[in-house]
Scaffold this active site. Structure first.
Site, short mmCIF file in Angstrom:
data_model
loop_
_atom_site.label_atom_id
_atom_site.label_comp_id
_atom_site.label_asym_id
_atom_site.label_seq_id
_atom_site.Cartn_x
_atom_site.Cartn_y
_atom_site.Cartn_z
N ASN A 144 40.94 48.86 37.75
CA ASN A 144 41.57 48.60 39.05
C ASN A 144 42.94 49.28 39.02
O ASN A 144 43.87 48.77 38.41
CB ASN A 144 41.69 47.09 39.27
N LYS B 101 44.96 49.61 41.44
CA LYS B 101 45.93 49.00 42.37
C LYS B 101 46.64 50.11 43.16
O LYS B 101 46.01 51.12 43.47
CB LYS B 101 46.88 48.09 41.60
N HIS C 270 40.87 39.90 45.34
CA HIS C 270 41.79 39.99 44.21
C HIS C 270 42.98 39.07 44.46
O HIS C 270 43.42 38.90 45.60
CB HIS C 270 42.26 41.45 44.04
N GLU D 177 46.03 39.45 44.08
CA GLU D 177 47.17 40.07 44.78
C GLU D 177 46.90 40.09 46.28
O GLU D 177 47.83 39.96 47.10
CB GLU D 177 47.42 41.49 44.22
N GLU E 17 39.93 36.03 36.97
CA GLU E 17 41.26 36.58 36.69
C GLU E 17 42.30 35.48 36.92
O GLU E 17 42.73 35.25 38.05
CB GLU E 17 41.56 37.74 37.63
N GLY F 72 49.03 41.19 34.71
CA GLY F 72 50.23 42.03 34.60
C GLY F 72 51.37 41.37 33.84
O GLY F 72 52.49 41.85 33.88
N SER G 147 45.72 41.16 31.70
CA SER G 147 46.39 41.64 30.49
C SER G 147 45.44 42.06 29.37
O SER G 147 45.73 41.88 28.19
CB SER G 147 47.38 40.58 29.98
#
Ligand code: 13P
Length: 253
Positions: A10, A12, A96, A98, A168, A174, A213
């Site tokens: 991904n 992003k 996702h 985010e 996730e 991250g 991560s």
């Protein structure tokens, strides 16, 4: 170790066309054979068509990072499932964290996106996961159950079986703080239980990825987890050397 993992990059909001080109040049020189794992690249919308050209005669697949549920019309800034397909994408990430945290995605909108993807023949990669507050309050399994039940509402079992799920935990994305193997196994097990509860046939066969991560230094331990069918990888997939190392480790080379 499993025979085949699904490894999803991904990217992003990273990589211009030029940067995609340099990545693929380097990557192709590092991966000289067809990997056993299924490897999927999810670049930004702006690079989908270009990446499709680069990946065309390879074993690598292409996915998008989001999809809008309407077919066409006055929806400035949105991209439909049919438009994604016309770039060559065959996968799409949906829900996702985010998107949920920064752009207002809800279980309801995730549900509409999943339906749009499925009805257009795109394979959704459905993301679910708890925040740090939810984990500390011991609400992880409730949150996962809610995201699954609401997100999958009205989707036939046949279609649910086509979805790739990705756990996730929001706090692991991250941050360098990867979830512990026992936590991952527990949640993946629970996802299978929820799917069983929805009456999904063969939920043991359903692919559940872990994301958060994952990198070349910690992948080995994660590959050994029984419940994990692959990985959704952000930061570590941006570097050709590191992503190639992850692919190599996934097949014990
Ligand atoms: P990182 O691998 O950078 O933690 O990101 C995970 C992720 O969000 C993949 O979708």
């Amino acid at each position: 170790m499993k025979d085949q993992y699904i490894l999803v990059a991904n990217w992003k909001m990273n990589k211009t066309i030029e940067e995609c080109g340099s990545f693929v040049d380097k990557f192709m020189n590092l991966i000289l054979h067809k990997p056993k794992s299924k490897v999927i690249f999810c670049p930004p919308f702006s690079a989908l068509l270009y990446m499709d050209g680069l990946l065309k005669d390879t074993s690598f697949d292409l996915g998008a990072q989001n999809v809008y549920w309407e077919k066409e019309g006055a929806f400035t800034g949105e991209v439909s499932a049919e438009m994604l397909k016309s770039t060559g994408a065959t996968y799409v990430i949906v829900g996702h964290s985010e998107r949920r945290q920064l752009f207002g995605d809800t279980d309801e909108s995730v549900n509409k996106r999943l339906k749009a993807a499925l009805s257009n023949g795109l394979t959704p990669i459905m993301c679910i996961g708890e925040t740090i507050k939810e984990r500390k309050n011991e609400n992880t399994l409730d949150v996962i159950g809610r995201q699954l039940k609401n997100g999958l509402d009205g989707i036939s079992n046949l279609d649910i079986e086509k979805i790739i799920f990705a756990y996730e935990p929001v706090w692991a994305i991250g941050t360098g703080e990867r979830a512990e193997p026992n936590m991952i196994d527990e949640v993946h097990n629970d996802i299978r239980k929820v799917l069983n509860g929805l009456g999904v046939d063969g939920s043991d066969e359903i692919a559940i990825l872990y994301g958060g991560s994952v990198n070349q230094n910690n992948i080995k331990e994660l590959l050994e987890l029984n419940e994990v069918n692959g990985f959704l990888i952000g930061g570590a997939s941006l570097d050709a050397d590191e992503y190639a190392s992850i692919i190599h480790q996934s097949e014990q080379i």
